[in-house]
Design a protein around this motif. Sequence first.
Motif, PDB file in Angstrom:
ATOM      1  N   LYS A 121     104.980  33.157   3.227  1.00 23.26           N
ATOM      2  CA  LYS A 121     104.458  31.919   2.576  1.00 23.26           C
ATOM      3  C   LYS A 121     106.759  31.218   1.757  1.00 23.26           C
ATOM      4  CE  LYS A 121     100.665  31.538   4.921  1.00 23.26           C
ATOM      5  NZ  LYS A 121     100.341  30.967   5.222  1.00 23.26           N
ATOM      6  N   ALA A 122     105.696  30.654   0.504  1.00 23.79           N
ATOM      7  CA  ALA A 122     107.499  30.001  -0.360  1.00 23.79           C
ATOM      8  C   ALA A 122     107.751  31.532  -0.559  1.00 23.79           C
ATOM      9  CB  ALA A 122     106.582  29.421  -1.832  1.00 23.79           C
ATOM     10  N   PHE A 123     107.444  32.976  -0.399  1.00 26.20           N
ATOM     11  CA  PHE A 123     108.737  33.462  -0.804  1.00 26.20           C
ATOM     12  C   PHE A 123     109.616  33.374   0.746  1.00 26.20           C
ATOM     13  CE2 PHE A 123     107.736  37.390  -2.870  1.00 26.20           C
ATOM     14  CZ  PHE A 123     108.425  37.860  -3.676  1.00 26.20           C
ATOM     15  N   ALA A 124     109.125  33.054   1.031  1.00 21.91           N
ATOM     16  CA  ALA A 124     110.537  32.773   2.710  1.00 21.91           C
ATOM     17  C   ALA A 124     110.882  33.873   3.374  1.00 21.91           C
ATOM     18  CB  ALA A 124     111.210  31.772   2.512  1.00 21.91           C
ATOM     19  N   LEU A 125     110.054  35.136   3.041  1.00 21.92           N
ATOM     20  CA  LEU A 125     109.676  36.469   3.945  1.00 21.92           C
ATOM     21  C   LEU A 125     109.278  36.504   5.804  1.00 21.92           C
ATOM     22  CD1 LEU A 125     109.560  38.999   0.853  1.00 21.92           C
ATOM     23  CD2 LEU A 125     111.657  38.343   2.443  1.00 21.92           C
ATOM     24  N   PRO A 126     109.908  37.157   6.095  1.00 22.90           N
ATOM     25  CA  PRO A 126     108.971  37.416   7.479  1.00 22.90           C
ATOM     26  C   PRO A 126     107.227  37.476   7.255  1.00 22.90           C
ATOM     27  CG  PRO A 126     111.479  38.437   7.333  1.00 22.90           C
ATOM     28  CD  PRO A 126     111.061  37.876   6.091  1.00 22.90           C
ATOM     29  N   PRO A 127     106.354  37.767   7.510  1.00 22.48           N
ATOM     30  CA  PRO A 127     105.522  38.222   7.081  1.00 22.48           C
ATOM     31  C   PRO A 127     105.532  39.938   7.454  1.00 22.48           C
ATOM     32  CG  PRO A 127     105.129  37.167   9.589  1.00 22.48           C
ATOM     33  CD  PRO A 127     106.201  37.147   9.077  1.00 22.48           C
ATOM     34  N   GLY A 128     104.479  40.084   6.996  1.00 18.50           N
ATOM     35  CA  GLY A 128     104.595  41.702   7.214  1.00 18.50           C
ATOM     36  C   GLY A 128     103.515  42.369   5.403  1.00 18.50           C
ATOM     37  N   LEU A 129     104.264  42.405   4.699  1.00 14.87           N
ATOM     38  CA  LEU A 129     104.085  42.202   2.728  1.00 14.87           C
ATOM     39  C   LEU A 129     103.268  41.521   2.518  1.00 14.87           C
ATOM     40  CD1 LEU A 129     107.740  43.969   1.944  1.00 14.87           C
ATOM     41  CD2 LEU A 129     105.828  45.429   2.919  1.00 14.87           C
ATOM     42  N   SER A 130     102.852  41.697   1.354  1.00 15.59           N
ATOM     43  CA  SER A 130     101.876  40.903   0.475  1.00 15.59           C
ATOM     44  C   SER A 130     101.892  41.694  -1.117  1.00 15.59           C
ATOM     45  CB  SER A 130     100.407  40.989   0.550  1.00 15.59           C
ATOM     46  OG  SER A 130      99.941  41.963   1.283  1.00 15.59           O
ATOM     47  N   PHE A 131     101.789  41.342  -2.078  1.00 14.35           N
ATOM     48  CA  PHE A 131     102.378  41.432  -3.217  1.00 14.35           C
ATOM     49  C   PHE A 131     100.576  41.059  -4.324  1.00 14.35           C
ATOM     50  CE2 PHE A 131     105.945  39.955  -0.720  1.00 14.35           C
ATOM     51  CZ  PHE A 131     107.096  41.174  -0.742  1.00 14.35           C
ATOM     52  N   GLY A 132     100.895  41.859  -5.657  1.00 15.67           N
ATOM     53  CA  GLY A 132      99.665  41.549  -6.051  1.00 15.67           C
ATOM     54  C   GLY A 132     100.013  42.150  -6.940  1.00 15.67           C
ATOM     55  N   VAL A 133      98.965  41.461  -7.843  1.00 12.96           N
ATOM     56  CA  VAL A 133      98.950  42.098  -9.529  1.00 12.96           C
ATOM     57  C   VAL A 133      98.147  42.469 -10.467  1.00 12.96           C
ATOM     58  CG1 VAL A 133     100.476  41.051 -12.249  1.00 12.96           C
ATOM     59  CG2 VAL A 133     101.493  40.460 -10.254  1.00 12.96           C
ATOM     60  N   ALA A 134      97.478  43.229 -10.382  1.00 14.51           N
ATOM     61  CA  ALA A 134      96.261  43.126 -11.636  1.00 14.51           C
ATOM     62  C   ALA A 134      96.552  43.611 -12.298  1.00 14.51           C
ATOM     63  CB  ALA A 134      95.612  44.676 -11.043  1.00 14.51           C
ATOM     64  N   SER A 135      95.221  43.060 -13.690  1.00 13.37           N
ATOM     65  CA  SER A 135      94.987  43.039 -14.917  1.00 13.37           C
ATOM     66  C   SER A 135      95.060  44.038 -15.737  1.00 13.37           C
ATOM     67  CB  SER A 135      94.540  42.474 -15.679  1.00 13.37           C
ATOM     68  OG  SER A 135      92.920  42.177 -15.413  1.00 13.37           O
ATOM     69  N   GLU A 136      95.834  44.782 -16.589  1.00 13.66           N
ATOM     70  CA  GLU A 136      94.449  46.288 -17.337  1.00 13.66           C
ATOM     71  C   GLU A 136      93.374  46.355 -17.548  1.00 13.66           C
ATOM     72  OE1 GLU A 136      96.168  48.240 -21.070  1.00 13.66           O
ATOM     73  OE2 GLU A 136      97.732  46.224 -20.938  1.00 13.66           O
ATOM     74  N   ARG A 137      92.457  45.074 -17.301  1.00 12.79           N
ATOM     75  CA  ARG A 137      91.120  45.281 -17.036  1.00 12.79           C
ATOM     76  C   ARG A 137      90.351  45.342 -15.903  1.00 12.79           C
ATOM     77  NH1 ARG A 137      86.916  40.299 -18.391  1.00 12.79           N
ATOM     78  NH2 ARG A 137      88.228  39.110 -16.833  1.00 12.79           N
ATOM     79  N   MET A 138      91.947  45.259 -15.134  1.00 13.75           N
ATOM     80  CA  MET A 138      90.670  45.281 -13.550  1.00 13.75           C
ATOM     81  C   MET A 138      91.530  46.013 -12.981  1.00 13.75           C
ATOM     82  SD  MET A 138      90.301  43.913  -9.713  1.00 13.75           S
ATOM     83  CE  MET A 138      90.940  43.724  -8.994  1.00 13.75           C
ATOM     84  N   MET A 139      92.537  46.889 -13.525  1.00 16.75           N
ATOM     85  CA  MET A 139      92.403  48.511 -13.395  1.00 16.75           C
ATOM     86  C   MET A 139      91.818  49.784 -13.540  1.00 16.75           C
ATOM     87  SD  MET A 139      95.532  48.254 -11.566  1.00 16.75           S
ATOM     88  CE  MET A 139      95.428  49.577 -11.060  1.00 16.75           C
TER      89      MET A 139
END
Lengths: 369, 369
Positions: free
Chosen positions: B197-215
């Motif tokens: 999307k706005a990352f402007a890369l080819p599809p195939g990867l996704s990225f995620g950030v988790a909080s400490e409490r989520m972990m």
Amino acid sequence: MNQTAAAPARPYGRFFLPGPTEVHPDVLQAQTRPMMGHRGADAQAFMKPLHDGLKEVFLTERPVFISTSSATGLMEAAVRNAARTRILSLVNGAFSQRFADIGRACGFEVDELSVPWGEAHDPGELEARLSASAYDAVTMVHSETSTGVLNDVAALSEVVHRHGDTMVLVDSVTGFGAAELRPDDWGLDFVLTGSQKAFALPPGLSFGVASERMMARAATAPKRGYYFDLEFFAKNHAKDQATTTPAISVLYALEVQLQRMRHEGMEARWARHTAMAERTWTWVDDMRERGVGLSVLAPEGRRSPSVTTIVLPEGVRGPDVTKGVIERDWLVGGGYGKLKESSIRIGHMGEHTLEQLNGLLTVLEEVLA
Amino acid sequence: MNQTAAAPARPYGRFFLPGPTEVHPDVLQAQTRPMMGHRGADAQAFMKPLHDGLKEVFLTERPVFISTSSATGLMEAAVRNAARTRILSLVNGAFSQRFADIGRACGFEVDELSVPWGEAHDPGELEARLSASAYDAVTMVHSETSTGVLNDVAALSEVVHRHGDTMVLVDSVTGFGAAELRPDDWGLDFVLTGSQKAFALPPGLSFGVASERMMARAATAPKRGYYFDLEFFAKNHAKDQATTTPAISVLYALEVQLQRMRHEGMEARWARHTAMAERTWTWVDDMRERGVGLSVLAPEGRRSPSVTTIVLPEGVRGPDVTKGVIERDWLVGGGYGKLKESSIRIGHMGEHTLEQLNGLLTVLEEVLA
């Protein structure tokens, strides 16, 4: 913009990892095509020949699902869609162990039928186990990438089919494209592979074929989730569509690689891999006769045509051998996990030729001298 | 080998889908680098700067996980790792609906707090709902790709944090890179995006950030599976390793694109997207004043900087407009789902410039004339 990843010094044809495998330059190049939308008539016109080509190379009449994930994702699809409560996992290496681990991580009760790393499973032992206890599914690995052992999945599948409604779930990650594989004829309820092994594509896609009875089981599998829901795959495949936004550049690569594979023919492809494997085993025997105490880990008759694990002489460390190969601008795989110190692995698969393999063996002789 | 997929006729800079977005030729080209092994010191040396760069562009001190899957996979990761029993899903379009569907497919009880397509969620309504009932997690979409609505995730997150140990799960698929996003400052327990999307890369990867409490929550989540297990991501990230074989060629593209993004700066990137969005909205208003009855679906103040859904005048069909644009060698998105007939969508995101957007608007004027 500069590219900061150093370009590998080695020329094409010297990259002998047991995965990812080297990718033909034409296939790499296909990835530079501009993006396309993944919905609508144009996308369907693009996907249909891929779907047809995949059926052809998988020798199946069933749809071949394309997953934007590594093969581990489709291992999870296999157990989530097939299992209710209990799974039997045939374990003879790291990846068959992973299948068992995935089953447990998904909340199923998993029993393991284990043989030592380097050995293959015996259909008789499986028969005995299945006579003693009932399972929703049996997981097995066709070619164990960690050891170079080829399980006789046709015979193992036949045993399972004698025991009621138990699904046969097969990881053929380093099997497909290198070793004979007939999902329909062998009654494999789910067989999966990754793009980056004997398929010789970049990683990022995996492929799976489900039997009719697997699809019926999947339809009633509770909590199977969304991303790896086989019904979701089937529904989209029927429209020649991807489930979610697919790895488009790897699909472009697939299009070119399918042409290469169909041009070679699957039986010829298996024969080429067998020839490379046999050359490797003969070389090991020759080396031993010449006083360099090498041996092939897997027993004769159950060796994978795509990867050979070579046990090194006492006192020779695997990491030193792989380093020596790298210093000569070639690449070979290290031993996997607990075999790291005592062995190396040659991935003789994908687009490699016997000539390239001979080049590698010459280098290995130099390193081992 | 021939490549059979027709090369698009249109030159670079004319591809305005709301995803996948156009990819810069330098970034496409990075995908042709030969494969590398994905384990060991070389792979770690390659991954570390990617991990560092991702933290920088996500404005987070937390590890940014890379998933070889589309963003839908990380939506499943979000719910599987966060939920025990009950989820509240804020629904205002197709992708926020998908988040709810994923929760149900994973076996959770999902309540929906819905507002009509084209509207944003009101923190006050969320407050009332959370005061009445307890949930393990609340799912929401930052920028609804189906409608072009931008939810105020900072304000919504603040509301959730007033209600105990409820996880804030945010799909920022068309948000990240285009709209302000501060995972740490805003207390987002899990925020995810896709590469295309706005990352402007080819599809195939996704990225995620988790909080400490989520972990901490993830660590005790039963049946969370293997492929989307956040602990598995964290463990490998700590060693600068991928979980399983990653989409290596898309990682090569990521390396180049991170350089482009860091060179531009995230605030400048947001500003460029805002400028393109405002130009689009102004153009819509101008057209209306000139007698072509266009309107922006999303209300003022809650419009996405990356995608605008334009409602067409009565009697003008969305598919006819997109077809007219294609005939002129440009590309614009159709309306999504139930908005297909009545609207079109412009994806003004990624590497697009105001100049290119102006080109598109001129073409649209011609088509609508």
